[in-house]
Design a protein around this motif. Structure first.
Motif, PDB file in Angstrom:
ATOM      1  N   ASP A 149      49.913  10.318  36.381  1.00  0.00           N
ATOM      2  CA  ASP A 149      49.191   9.149  36.911  1.00  0.00           C
ATOM      3  C   ASP A 149      49.361   7.970  35.973  1.00  0.00           C
ATOM      4  OD1 ASP A 149      48.086  10.079  39.227  1.00  0.00           O
ATOM      5  OD2 ASP A 149      46.112  10.500  38.390  1.00  0.00           O
ATOM      6  N   ILE A 150      49.648   6.824  36.524  1.00  0.00           N
ATOM      7  CA  ILE A 150      49.484   5.548  35.825  1.00  0.00           C
ATOM      8  C   ILE A 150      48.472   4.788  36.663  1.00  0.00           C
ATOM      9  CG2 ILE A 150      50.588   3.442  34.990  1.00  0.00           C
ATOM     10  CD1 ILE A 150      53.265   4.931  35.108  1.00  0.00           C
ATOM     11  N   ASN A 151      47.227   4.774  36.226  1.00  0.00           N
ATOM     12  CA  ASN A 151      46.162   4.134  37.010  1.00  0.00           C
ATOM     13  C   ASN A 151      45.067   3.606  36.097  1.00  0.00           C
ATOM     14  OD1 ASN A 151      44.684   3.281  39.241  1.00  0.00           O
ATOM     15  ND2 ASN A 151      43.574   5.214  39.376  1.00  0.00           N
ATOM     16  N   PRO A 152      44.984   2.261  36.002  1.00  0.00           N
ATOM     17  CA  PRO A 152      45.799   1.312  36.750  1.00  0.00           C
ATOM     18  C   PRO A 152      47.013   0.824  35.959  1.00  0.00           C
ATOM     19  CG  PRO A 152      43.969   0.161  35.755  1.00  0.00           C
ATOM     20  CD  PRO A 152      43.836   1.608  35.354  1.00  0.00           C
ATOM     21  N   LEU A 153      48.006   0.376  36.714  1.00  0.00           N
ATOM     22  CA  LEU A 153      49.071  -0.480  36.200  1.00  0.00           C
ATOM     23  C   LEU A 153      48.607  -1.889  36.546  1.00  0.00           C
ATOM     24  CD1 LEU A 153      52.169  -0.393  35.110  1.00  0.00           C
ATOM     25  CD2 LEU A 153      52.690  -1.055  37.456  1.00  0.00           C
ATOM     26  N   VAL A 154      48.287  -2.670  35.536  1.00  0.00           N
ATOM     27  CA  VAL A 154      47.671  -3.975  35.798  1.00  0.00           C
ATOM     28  C   VAL A 154      48.705  -5.097  35.696  1.00  0.00           C
ATOM     29  CG1 VAL A 154      45.422  -3.207  34.986  1.00  0.00           C
ATOM     30  CG2 VAL A 154      46.965  -4.342  33.392  1.00  0.00           C
ATOM     31  N   ILE A 155      48.457  -6.129  36.472  1.00  0.00           N
ATOM     32  CA  ILE A 155      49.304  -7.327  36.453  1.00  0.00           C
ATOM     33  C   ILE A 155      48.386  -8.513  36.186  1.00  0.00           C
ATOM     34  CG2 ILE A 155      50.935  -8.745  37.741  1.00  0.00           C
ATOM     35  CD1 ILE A 155      51.488  -6.302  39.503  1.00  0.00           C
ATOM     36  N   LYS A 156      48.687  -9.238  35.113  1.00  0.00           N
ATOM     37  CA  LYS A 156      47.883 -10.398  34.744  1.00  0.00           C
ATOM     38  C   LYS A 156      48.809 -11.507  34.278  1.00  0.00           C
ATOM     39  CE  LYS A 156      44.195 -12.017  31.675  1.00  0.00           C
ATOM     40  NZ  LYS A 156      43.220 -11.642  30.617  1.00  0.00           N
ATOM     41  N   GLN A 157      48.748 -12.618  34.998  1.00  0.00           N
ATOM     42  CA  GLN A 157      49.559 -13.787  34.645  1.00  0.00           C
ATOM     43  C   GLN A 157      51.031 -13.406  34.458  1.00  0.00           C
ATOM     44  OE1 GLN A 157      47.603 -15.469  31.235  1.00  0.00           O
ATOM     45  NE2 GLN A 157      45.871 -16.245  32.413  1.00  0.00           N
ATOM     46  N   GLY A 158      51.512 -12.573  35.372  1.00  0.00           N
ATOM     47  CA  GLY A 158      52.914 -12.189  35.366  1.00  0.00           C
ATOM     48  C   GLY A 158      53.254 -11.036  34.451  1.00  0.00           C
ATOM     49  N   LYS A 159      52.360 -10.662  33.559  1.00  0.00           N
ATOM     50  CA  LYS A 159      52.628  -9.547  32.653  1.00  0.00           C
ATOM     51  C   LYS A 159      52.123  -8.242  33.271  1.00  0.00           C
ATOM     52  CE  LYS A 159      52.539 -12.286  28.413  1.00  0.00           C
ATOM     53  NZ  LYS A 159      51.933 -12.464  27.057  1.00  0.00           N
ATOM     54  N   ILE A 160      52.899  -7.168  33.077  1.00  0.00           N
ATOM     55  CA  ILE A 160      52.586  -5.874  33.682  1.00  0.00           C
ATOM     56  C   ILE A 160      52.508  -4.828  32.583  1.00  0.00           C
ATOM     57  CG2 ILE A 160      53.334  -4.124  35.343  1.00  0.00           C
ATOM     58  CD1 ILE A 160      54.940  -6.258  36.769  1.00  0.00           C
ATOM     59  N   CYS A 161      51.473  -3.985  32.645  1.00  0.00           N
ATOM     60  CA  CYS A 161      51.409  -2.878  31.692  1.00  0.00           C
ATOM     61  C   CYS A 161      50.552  -1.755  32.244  1.00  0.00           C
ATOM     62  CB  CYS A 161      50.893  -3.324  30.329  1.00  0.00           C
ATOM     63  SG  CYS A 161      49.143  -3.745  30.300  1.00  0.00           S
ATOM     64  N   ALA A 162      50.829  -0.537  31.768  1.00  0.00           N
ATOM     65  CA  ALA A 162      50.030   0.641  32.118  1.00  0.00           C
ATOM     66  C   ALA A 162      48.826   0.681  31.198  1.00  0.00           C
ATOM     67  CB  ALA A 162      50.863   1.903  31.964  1.00  0.00           C
ATOM     68  N   VAL A 163      47.635   0.616  31.780  1.00  0.00           N
ATOM     69  CA  VAL A 163      46.404   0.623  31.001  1.00  0.00           C
ATOM     70  C   VAL A 163      45.941   2.055  30.726  1.00  0.00           C
ATOM     71  CG1 VAL A 163      43.950   0.020  31.099  1.00  0.00           C
ATOM     72  CG2 VAL A 163      45.669  -1.658  31.738  1.00  0.00           C
ATOM     73  N   ASP A 164      46.160   2.935  31.675  1.00  0.00           N
ATOM     74  CA  ASP A 164      45.743   4.331  31.511  1.00  0.00           C
ATOM     75  C   ASP A 164      46.823   5.233  32.098  1.00  0.00           C
ATOM     76  OD1 ASP A 164      44.268   6.534  30.860  1.00  0.00           O
ATOM     77  OD2 ASP A 164      42.584   6.125  32.208  1.00  0.00           O
ATOM     78  N   ALA A 165      47.013   6.368  31.499  1.00  0.00           N
ATOM     79  CA  ALA A 165      48.024   7.305  31.980  1.00  0.00           C
ATOM     80  C   ALA A 165      47.584   8.733  31.710  1.00  0.00           C
ATOM     81  CB  ALA A 165      49.373   7.039  31.309  1.00  0.00           C
ATOM     82  N   ARG A 166      48.061   9.619  32.543  1.00  0.00           N
ATOM     83  CA  ARG A 166      47.712  11.036  32.435  1.00  0.00           C
ATOM     84  C   ARG A 166      48.905  11.861  32.882  1.00  0.00           C
ATOM     85  NH1 ARG A 166      43.822  14.678  30.480  1.00  0.00           N
ATOM     86  NH2 ARG A 166      43.444  16.347  31.972  1.00  0.00           N
ATOM     87  N   VAL A 167      49.351  12.777  32.065  1.00  0.00           N
ATOM     88  CA  VAL A 167      50.485  13.632  32.391  1.00  0.00           C
ATOM     89  C   VAL A 167      50.096  15.088  32.241  1.00  0.00           C
ATOM     90  CG1 VAL A 167      52.864  14.270  31.820  1.00  0.00           C
ATOM     91  CG2 VAL A 167      52.134  11.874  31.655  1.00  0.00           C
ATOM     92  N   ILE A 168      50.414  15.881  33.230  1.00  0.00           N
ATOM     93  CA  ILE A 168      50.178  17.322  33.201  1.00  0.00           C
ATOM     94  C   ILE A 168      51.532  18.017  33.212  1.00  0.00           C
ATOM     95  CG2 ILE A 168      49.119  19.291  34.392  1.00  0.00           C
ATOM     96  CD1 ILE A 168      47.160  17.264  35.640  1.00  0.00           C
TER      97      ILE A 168
END
Length: 893
Positions: A682-701
C-alpha cells in the motif's frame, strides 16, 4: 504436449468408442448414434467386450485389439477404468482421448487420485485428454459429433467452449431456435489436460472459426491462458461468461489493496488486458454469441434507433446512457433525407420515431437512409405492435435491404405472440432479434466493447523522455534480509526505503524509541511533524489511534508519543512495537491517491490505483491492472477512476503531473515484476501538493515466493537481461536489445530507409508504409511466444534503429519462423547476423527445435547469412523462393 494431436482429435480419420452400446438411454448408445447420424466420414470402432457388433459395426474387446491407427478415443465407461484405457491409448499412439465419465476431482480424494493416475499415464506422451466429466466434442467441418448431446449444431463459424455440459446443451438448444450455428462445440469438463488456453490457441489458427464464446467456471495454467487470449483476440473476438462473480476472495487481506482488489475484480482486469469481452449473465452470453455469429463489427459507438413508438425509443436511449453513450447525432444531410419521407411532426432526432402508422414502405425508406448514413455505425430497428400494420410483413420487407450491409443491424419486435412471426422471419434470415430494447442495446454494446478492446490492444505507447533507473540490488537485499529474519510485515521505514530504491518519491521518516527521543527528533526535523506508531503488526494506524498530526512543538511531540503507545497497546496487546516514526507534516494537499499491489492467487501481482486517504475503502474509487505496464496502460488504468478527471484540475486546484504519476505506476509495476516476494503493498496516501508528489505512508507485506520472478507474472515482462552494448568495427557502440512496444516510431523510421527492392525482399510485396496494425503487431509482442531483437545507435539526431530480427513460434511451440530486416544504409555489415543469432540462441533455450523461413531468389544477402548459420536451403520453383530450414541443435551460433 502437442497441439497437432488436438487437431487429430477434432479432424479424426478414426474414432474408437469405449463403452459403446445399443442400450436405449445409455451414454454409449448416444455417442454411437451421434457419430453415425452426423455423417462422420471416418471409421468408427465400438469397444465393448460383451458384443460382437454394435450399430452394425464390428466391436472390439479393447483399444489394443484395434489393429489400425486411432485418432480419437471416447471413454464412457466408469472412471475407475480410465487410467488403464488411457495407458492402452498411449501404447496405441492414439491422438487424443475424450473422457465422458464423471467421478474425477469433483468427487473428492478418490477422484483426485484417479485423475492423478491418468496424468501419470500421459506425462511423457503426446496424447491429449479432454475431460473427464464432459459432454464431449463437436466439429462441424469434420461432421464429427463425439458427444451425447441431443442435436448436431447448425453450421456456422463460431466456436463454443464450456466447462459445464448443462450450459453446452442449453446453448445448443437455443441456437437451433435462434438459427445460428457453430464450427466447434466443446465441453472441457474438469480440464485434466486440455484447457481453455489450449483451445484458444487451436481455434485461433482455424480459418473456419470467426469468434470464440466461452463459459468459464475456473481456469488453470493462467499464463498460458493469457498468452493465448492476447494473441487470438487481436484477430477474433473472444467472449466469456465467468461464473462465481460474487464469491469473496480467498481470505481477508491486511492491506487496503488486498481488501479492494477482490477475485472478480482481478478477472475483470485480466480479461480486459487479454482483449476478452466479459458478459455477466447467461442471457447476455447468448445474446452476444448470436450477434457475433450474425453481424459485422461496428466502426464505432454511433447507433441509430428506428422506432414506431416514442416509449421504446426512450428506453433504448436510456439503455445507451447507462453505458455513457448517446445515440448517433444525425448529420444535416441525413436529417434532410428523413424529413422528405416522414410526416412533418416527426421528432427530428435520434431515436428516429417514424410514428405508429408506419407501414413497410416507410420502414424501408428510413432503414435505407440509415444504412447509407456515414455517421451511423450500427442500426437498431424496433416495432411495437399496432392494429394498422402486420409485424411479419414489415420484417419480411426489411430483410431485402440488409444483404451485404457493412454495419451491424439488430431488431427488437416488442411483444408476445402477435410479433412472434416477425421474430422468426429475422432468425431465419440471420438477423439478431431481441424482445426488449435493453437486451438489444446491451448486445450491441458488447460488440462495440470488442471493437474498442482491439483498438486499445493496438494503441502504441509513447516513450518516456528519460530512461527509468532502479536500484534492484538495494531492494533485493532489503527484502531478502527481512525474509531470512522471518519478518514478513515490513515497517513503514523499511517500506519507504523499498519505494525509494525504485525511484518512487517518499516523505522521509525517522524512528524514535522513547518520548524524549521523539521530542528531540521532531525538533530536528522541523515542525510541524506527524508521528505514527511503528509496528509491523498494526496495518491500519488510524484504527489503532496510532497517528498524531500537525505536531507543532517539542512538548506536543513528547505527549503524542505517550498517547500513541497507549492506544496501540490497547488496540493490540500482542503487537511488537518499535517506537514511532516522525515525518514532516504535509498540509493542505491538493490530492490524495492510493497506489498498491497485491499478489492474486491465480493471476499473480496486480496493480491498484485510485482515490486515497482515510476513506479509501468506503469510496472505493479504484481500478486495477496486471503488470507489466507501460505509459499507455498506466494512463488507461488512471482513466478508469473518477479521481482521474479531478487530477486534470478542479476548481482552485492545479492539474496534477499525470506523466509523473504514469512514471510512478510503471516504477511500482517494475518493483512487483522484479520482487516475487511482495504479497501486498500500500502507498496510502500518495499526496500531491503544488505539483510535488510523494508517498506519505507505505506498507509492504512479504511472503516467500513459490515461483521466482519474473515467472510469477501471468504476462511475460520485457526481458531486461538480454540488453547488451556491443562495439561494431564500423558503426561504433550499438545497443542490442529485445523490441519494445514504444519502438513503433523507430521501426517506422527503419522501414523508411528501405529501397523498394528491400521492401519486396522482406515483405514479398510492395508497401509504401507500415500500417498501424502492422506496427503494433511487430512491436507489441508476447515474449513467451516471440523473440525479436533490434539494433539501436545513438546519433546527434537521436536514437535510430538499424535492423530487427524475430523468431515467431508456430502453434505447436516446437517450430518457429524467422525474419530479418536491416535498413539499406547498414546492410552487409553483419547486423542481421548478430540479431538473428541472438534470436536463435534464445529460441533454443525456449525449447524450439526447428526454425524455417522463405527467401526470394534474388535476396542473396539473406541466403549468404543463412548458409553461415547452418540453414538447409531448398529451391521451390513454383513459389519463386528458397525454403530455409534449421535444426537448432545443429545451428552454428
Amino acid at each position: 504436449m502437442g497441439v497437432e494431436n488436438i487437431n487429430r482429435m477434432f479432424q479424426p480419420k478414426s474414432v474408437a468408442v469405449v463403452g459403446a452400446s445399443e442400450r436405449p438411454g445409455s451414454i454409449g448408445n448416444a455417442l454411437m448414434r451421434n457419430l453415425i447420424k452426423s455423417e462422420f466420414s471416418g471409421t468408427v470402432y465400438p469397444v465393448n467386450p460383451n458384443h460382437k457388433t454394435i450399430w452394425k459395426h464390428p466391436a472390439y474387446p479393447s483399444v489394443q485389439d484395434i489393429k489400425a491407427s486411432i485418432d480419437l478415443v471416447i471413454i464412457s465407461t466408469p472412471i475407475v477404468t480410465a487410467p488403464q484405457i488411457v495407458r492402452c491409448c498411449v501404447d496405441s499412439e492414439a491422438g487424443g482421448v475424450v473422457i465422458i465419465s464423471a467421478g474425477g476431482k469433483e468427487t473428492g480424494t478418490s477422484g483426485k487420485k484417479i485423475e492423478a493416475a491418468i496424468k501419470k499415464e500421459i506425462k511423457h506422451s503426446g496424447l491429449r485428454v479432454i475431460g473427464p466429466n464432459c459432454l464431449g466434442i463437436v466439429c462441424g467441418k469434420a461432421a464429427l459429433n463425439a458427444s451425447f448431446a441431443s442435436h448436431m449444431p447448425l453450421k456456422g463459424k463460431m466456436a463454443f467452449i464450456s466447462q459445464s455440459g448443462a450450459i453446452c446443451t442449453s446453448i445448443l438448444d437455443l441456437s437451433i431456435k435462434e438459427q445460428f450455428g457453430f464450427s466447434y462445440f466443446i465441453s472441457l469438463g474438469s480440464m485434466l489436460d486440455v484447457d481453455f488456453g489450449d483451445m484458444i490457441d487451436y481455434l485461433g489458427g482455424d480459418p473456419e472459426v470467426s469468434s470464440i464464446v466461452m463459459y468459464i467456471e475456473g481456469l488453470n495454467r493462467f499464463r498460458n491462458f493469457m498468452s493465448a487470449a492476447r494473441a487470438v483476440s487481436r484477430v477474433k473476438p473472444i467472449v466469456a461468461l465467468k461464473s462465481g462473480r460474487t464469491r469473496a476472495g480467498a481470505k481477508a487481506a491486511a492491506s487496503h489493496t488486498g481488501s479492494m482488489a477482490g477475485e472478480d475484480t482481478v478477472y475483470d482486469a485480466a480479461f480486459r488486458r487479454a482483449g476478452i469481452v466479459r458478459v455477466k449473465t447467461f442471457e447476455e452470453l447468448f445474446d452476444c454469441a448470436e450477434l457475433l455469429a450474425k453481424q459485422p463489427r461496428p466502426r464505432g459507438s454511433g447507433l441509430a434507433v428506428i422506432t414506431n413508438a416514442g416509449g421504446p425509443g426512450v428506453m433504448a436511449a436510456d439503455a445507451l446512457a447507462d453505458y455513457g453513450i448517446e445515440p448517433a447525432a444525425l448529420l444535416p444531410e441525413t436529417a434532410i433525407k428523413l424529413e422528405a419521407i416522414l410526416p412533418s411532426y416527426w421528432n427530428c432526432g435520434n431515436p428516429i420515431d417514424i410514428l405508429g402508422d408506419a407501414a413497410a414502405e416507410r420502414y424501408n425508406k428510413v432503414v435505407e437512409i440509415c444504412l447509407n448514413a456515414r455517421e451511423i455505425n450500427g442500426l437498431l430497428i424496433m416495432l411495437s405492435p399496432v392494429a394498422q400494420v402486420d409485424p411479419a410483413d414489415i420484417a419480411e420487407s426489411i430483410i431485402g435491404l440488409l444483404g451485404g450491409k457493412k454495419i451491424p443491424v439488430i431488431t427488437s419486435w416488442i411483444g408476445g405472440s402477435y410479433v412472434e412471426a416477425g421474430r422468426k422471419i429475422f432468425n431465419k434470415a440471420g438477423i439478431p432479434t431481441f424482445d426488449t430494447p435493453e437486451r438489444a442495446i446491451r448486445a450491441f454494446m458488447d460488440l462495440d466493447l470488442y471493437a474498442k478492446n482491439i483498438e486499445m490492444l493496438q494503441e502504441i505507447p509513447s516513450k518516456f523522455p528519460k530512461k527509468l533507473e532502479f536500484d534492484r540490488k538495494k531492494a533485493k537485499e532489503l527484502v531478502n534480509n527481512k525474509i531470512e529474519a522471518g519478518e514478513f510485515n515490513m515497517t513503514e521505514i523499511d517500506s519507504l526505503s523499498l519505494l525509494e530504491a525504485y525511484g518512487i518519491p517518499v516523505n522521509p521518516a525517522i524512528k524514535a524509541l522513547s518520548a524524549k527521543e521523539a521530542g528531540d527528533k521532531a525538533e530536528a526535523t522541523g515542525f510541524p511533524v506527524v508521528i505514527k506508531i511503528n509496528s509491523k503488526d498494526i496495518s491500519h494506524k488510524t484504527d489503532a489511534g496510532g497517528i498524531a498530526l500537525n505536531i507543532k512543538n517539542k512538548a506536543e511531540a513528547i505527549d503524542s508519543f505517550a498517547n500513541i503507545m497507549r492506544n496501540a497497546k490497547e488496540y493490540n496487546p500482542e503487537a511488537v512495537i518499535e517506537g514511532v516514526t516522525i515525518q514532516p507534516m504535509v498540509n493542505d494537499v491538493d490530492y490524495e491517491l492510493i497506489l498498491g499491489a497485491k499478489k492474486d492467487h491465480d493471476f499473480g501481482p496486480v496493480i491498484l490505483f485510485g482515490m486515497g486517504g482515510t476513506l479509501t475503502e468506503v469510496i472505493k474509487d479504484m481500478a486495477i491492472a496486471l503488470p507489466p505496464i507501460n505509459r499507455l496502460l498506466a494512463r488507461r488504468l488512471m482513466e478508469q477512476t473518477k479521481v482521474y478527471s479531478i487530477l486534470q484540475g478542479f476548481r482552485s486546484r492545479p492539474p496534477a503531473d499525470l506523466v509523473f504519476i504514469e512514471e510512478i505506476l510503471i516504477r511500482l509495476s517494475q518493483m512487483v515484476t522484479d520482487i516475487a516476494e511482495i504479497e501486498e503493498l500500500d502507498i496510502n496516501p500518495l499526496v500531491i501538493k503544488q505539483g510535488k508528489i510523494c508517498a506519505v505512508d507505505a506498507r509492504v507485506i512479504l511472503k516467500p515466493a513459490d515461483i521466482p520472478a519474473p515467472f510469477h507474472l501471468v504476462i511475460s515482462p520485457y526481458p531486461n537481461q538480454h540488453e547488451e552494448i556491443i562495439t561494431h568495427p564500423k558503426l561504433g557502440e550499438l545497443l542490442i536489445r529485445p523490441i519494445r512496444p514504444d519502438d513503433a516510431t523507430l521501426l517506422e523510421n527503419l522501414f523508411n530507409t528501405l529501397s523498394p527492392q528491400s521492401v519486396y525482399h522482406r515483405f514479398f510485396g510492395y508497401l509504401k508504409r507500415l500500417p498501424h496494425s502492422m506496427l503494433a503487431r511487430f512491436t507489441q509482442i508476447d515474449y513467451d511466444r516471440e523473440i525479436a531483437f533490434v539494433a539501436l545507435s545513438n546519433t546527434k539526431d537521436g536514437e535510430i534503429m538499424l535492423g530487427a530480427a524475430r523468431v515467431i513460434t508456430q502453434i505447436n511451440r516446437k517450430h518457429a519462423e524467422f525474419a530479418v530486416l536491416v535498413g539499406d544504409p547498414w546492410q552487409g555489415k553483419g547486423i542481421g547476423a548478430e540479431l538473428l543469432k541472438r534470436c536463435l540462441a534464445i529460441a533454443r533455450e525456449h525449447g524450439i527445435e526447428k526454425v524455417w523461413g522463405m527467401v526470394l531468389y534474388e535476396n542473396t544477402q539473406m541466403l549468404s547469412l543463412s548458409k553461415k548459420i547452418g540453414f538447409t536451403i531448398k529451391k521451390n520453383p513454383g513459389a519463386g523462393v528458397y525454403e530455409l530450414n534449421l535444426e537448432l541443435g545443429k545451428a552454428k551460433l
